[in-house]
Design a protein around this motif. Structure first.
Motif, PDB file in Angstrom:
ATOM      1  N   LEU A   1      -3.158 -13.011  -0.527  1.00 11.86           N
ATOM      2  CA  LEU A   1      -2.552 -11.503  -0.737  1.00 11.86           C
ATOM      3  C   LEU A   1      -2.152 -10.423   0.618  1.00 11.86           C
ATOM      4  O   LEU A   1      -3.885 -10.491   1.385  1.00 11.86           O
ATOM      5  CB  LEU A   1      -3.872 -10.643  -1.783  1.00 11.86           C
ATOM      6  CG  LEU A   1      -3.456  -9.093  -2.169  1.00 11.86           C
ATOM      7  CD1 LEU A   1      -2.275  -8.314  -2.890  1.00 11.86           C
ATOM      8  CD2 LEU A   1      -4.265  -8.343  -2.882  1.00 11.86           C
ATOM      9  N   ILE A   2      -1.623 -10.113   0.509  1.00 15.79           N
ATOM     10  CA  ILE A   2      -1.127  -9.223   2.857  1.00 15.79           C
ATOM     11  C   ILE A   2      -1.218  -8.139   2.912  1.00 15.79           C
ATOM     12  O   ILE A   2      -0.154  -7.843   1.289  1.00 15.79           O
ATOM     13  CB  ILE A   2       0.083 -10.402   3.305  1.00 15.79           C
ATOM     14  CG1 ILE A   2       0.002 -12.001   2.471  1.00 15.79           C
ATOM     15  CG2 ILE A   2       0.156 -10.147   4.165  1.00 15.79           C
ATOM     16  CD1 ILE A   2      -0.873 -12.372   2.989  1.00 15.79           C
TER      17      ILE A   2
ATOM     18  N   LYS B   1       1.164  -1.512  -0.164  1.00 11.93           N
ATOM     19  CA  LYS B   1       0.188  -0.259   0.360  1.00 11.93           C
ATOM     20  C   LYS B   1       0.604   1.429   0.099  1.00 11.93           C
ATOM     21  O   LYS B   1       2.008   1.128  -0.256  1.00 11.93           O
ATOM     22  CB  LYS B   1      -1.144  -0.155   0.898  1.00 11.93           C
ATOM     23  CG  LYS B   1      -2.025  -0.945   1.239  1.00 11.93           C
ATOM     24  CD  LYS B   1      -3.470  -1.296   2.266  1.00 11.93           C
ATOM     25  CE  LYS B   1      -3.251  -2.418   2.278  1.00 11.93           C
ATOM     26  NZ  LYS B   1      -5.035  -2.418   2.983  1.00 11.93           N
TER      27      LYS B   1
ATOM     28  N   VAL C   1      -4.673 -11.697   6.642  1.00 11.84           N
ATOM     29  CA  VAL C   1      -3.763 -12.169   6.772  1.00 11.84           C
ATOM     30  C   VAL C   1      -2.623 -12.235   7.878  1.00 11.84           C
ATOM     31  O   VAL C   1      -2.305 -11.824   7.635  1.00 11.84           O
ATOM     32  CB  VAL C   1      -3.619 -13.132   4.855  1.00 11.84           C
ATOM     33  CG1 VAL C   1      -2.754 -15.201   6.168  1.00 11.84           C
ATOM     34  CG2 VAL C   1      -4.813 -13.257   4.461  1.00 11.84           C
TER      35      VAL C   1
HETATM   36  C1  PEP Z   1      -4.656  -6.092   1.254  1.00 15.37           C
HETATM   37  O1  PEP Z   1      -3.870  -5.001   1.432  1.00 15.37           O
HETATM   38  O2  PEP Z   1      -5.054  -6.085   0.097  1.00 15.37           O
HETATM   39  C2  PEP Z   1      -5.101  -6.454   2.572  1.00 15.37           C
HETATM   40  C3  PEP Z   1      -5.528  -7.787   2.190  1.00 15.37           C
HETATM   41  O3  PEP Z   1      -4.723  -6.047   3.988  1.00 15.37           O
HETATM   42  P1  PEP Z   1      -4.468  -6.676   5.139  1.00 15.37           P
HETATM   43  O4  PEP Z   1      -4.286  -8.106   5.377  1.00 15.37           O
HETATM   44  O5  PEP Z   1      -4.316  -5.915   6.000  1.00 15.37           O
HETATM   45  O6  PEP Z   1      -6.260  -6.778   6.212  1.00 15.37           O
END
Ligand code: PEP
Length: 256
Positions: free
Chosen positions: A233-234, A12, A215
Motif C-alpha cells: 500500500l503505497i 491521500k 515503500v
Molecule cells: C500510506 O499512505 O498508506 C502510506 C504507506 O504512505 P507512504 O508510502 O507515503 O509512507
C-alpha cells in the motif's frame, strides 16, 4: 499457496483533474506489462468518477480511501455510502488507515463497522493495522495488532476475511521515509497470518497481506520478496507514475 501481488496507490488528499490525468496517462503506458499483478489507485472521493472513466480501457482498478459505516442512505452529511462507491466503479476501499484512526477518531469498532459496510456493498476492504513507534518501543506491537484484527473478526466473523485484504502499516513508517526492514515486515506479517490461521488455516493461507510505510522503488523488491508480503500500500510514491511503476515492476518480477 500462490497469492497474487496487489500494489495499491493511496493518493491521500492530493490531486486535481490535470494532475490525475497526467498520472493515469503515465501509468496506462505500462500497465500491459504487469499481467502477473493487480494494480489499484485510490484517489480522493471527489475524483473517483473521472479517474474511473480514464481507467476504463486499462488493467488498473479503482478504489476509495474511506466510506461511511452506515449501510443505508440517509441523513449523514458529508459521508459516502459503500453502494455509491460501487456505483462509480470502485472495487476496493481502504478502511482503518492510521490517519483515519489518529486524526478522525476512528476506533476499532468503527473500523469493523466500515469493514462490514464495505462488504455489504460488494467492495473488498483493505483493512489497515499498525502500531505507533511508542507501542513498538514498549514491546506491545503484537498486542496492538491482534486487538485491531480481532475487532473485525469479532464483528464480521472469520469467513469475512476471505473477501478482504490486510495491510500492515507501521505508523512510524508512514510518510516518514523510515521503512520497516524486510525482516521486521516479515515477522509481523507472519504473526498476523498466524493469528488468522488459529481460526482458519485456509483463509490465512490465501489472504493477501500488504506492507505499507515508505515503500519506494529502491526498497520494494526486498520487501515484496518476503514470504508473507503480498504487495504494498503505497502513499507518497504513488503520486509519480515512474515511481509507482517501478514498485509494480518489483512485484511483477517476483510474480507469485
Ligand atoms: C500510506 O499512505 O498508506 C502510506 C504507506 O504512505 P507512504 O508510502 O507515503 O509512507
Amino acid at each position: 499457496m500462490q497469492r497474487r501481488y496487489l500494489v495499491a496507490g493511496n493518493w491521500k488528499m492530493n490531486g486535481s483533474y490535470a494532475a490525475n490525468s497526467a498520472l493515469i496517462a503515465g501509468l496506462k503506458q505500462a500497465t500491459a506489462e504487469f499481467g502477473a499483478i493487480e494494480m489499484l489507485v485510490c484517489p480522493p472521493a471527489v475524483y473517483l468518477e473521472s479517474v474511473g472513466r480514464e481507467l476504463a480501457d486499462s488493467r488498473l482498478l479503482l478504489g476509495a480511501q474511506n466510506l461511511c459505516e452506515q449501510v443505508q442512505a440517509g441523513a449523514f452529511t458529508g459521508e459516502i455510502l459503500g453502494a455509491m462507491l460501487t456505483e462509480v466503479g470502485c472495487r476496493y476501499v481502504i478502511v482503518g488507515h492510521s490517519e483515519r484512526r489518529a486524526l478522525y477518531g476512528e476506533d476499532d469498532a468503527r473500523v469493523a463497522a466500515k469493514f462490514a459496510a464495505a462488504q455489504a456493498a460488494g467492495l473488498v476492504p483493505i483493512l489497515c493495522v499498525g502500531e505507533t513507534l511508542g507501542e513498538r518501543e514498549a514491546g506491545v506491537t503484537e498486542k496492538v495488532l491482534a486487538r485491531q484484527l480481532d475487532a473485525v473478526i469479532q464483528a464480521c466473523g472469520i469467513a469475512a476475511l476471505t473477501h478482504s485484504v490486510l495491510a500492515y502499516e507501521p505508523v512510524w513508517a508512514i510518510g516518514t521515509g523510515r521503512t520497516a526492514s524486510p525482516e521486521q515486515a516479515q515477522a509481523v506479517h507472519a504473526f498476523l497470518r498466524g493469528e488468522i490461521a488459529k481460526r482458519d488455516a485456509i483463509i490465512a493461507d490465501s489472504l493477501r497481506i500488504l506492507y505499507g510505510g515508505s515503500v519506494k522503488a529502491d526498497n520494494a523488491a526486498e520487501l515484496f520478496a518476503m514470504g508473507d508480503v503480498d504487495g504494498g500500500l503505497i502513499g507518497g510514491a504513488a503520486l509519480k507514475a515512474a515511481d509507482f511503476l517501478a514498485i509494480c515492476s518489483a512485484a511483477q518480477r517476483l510474480g507469485k
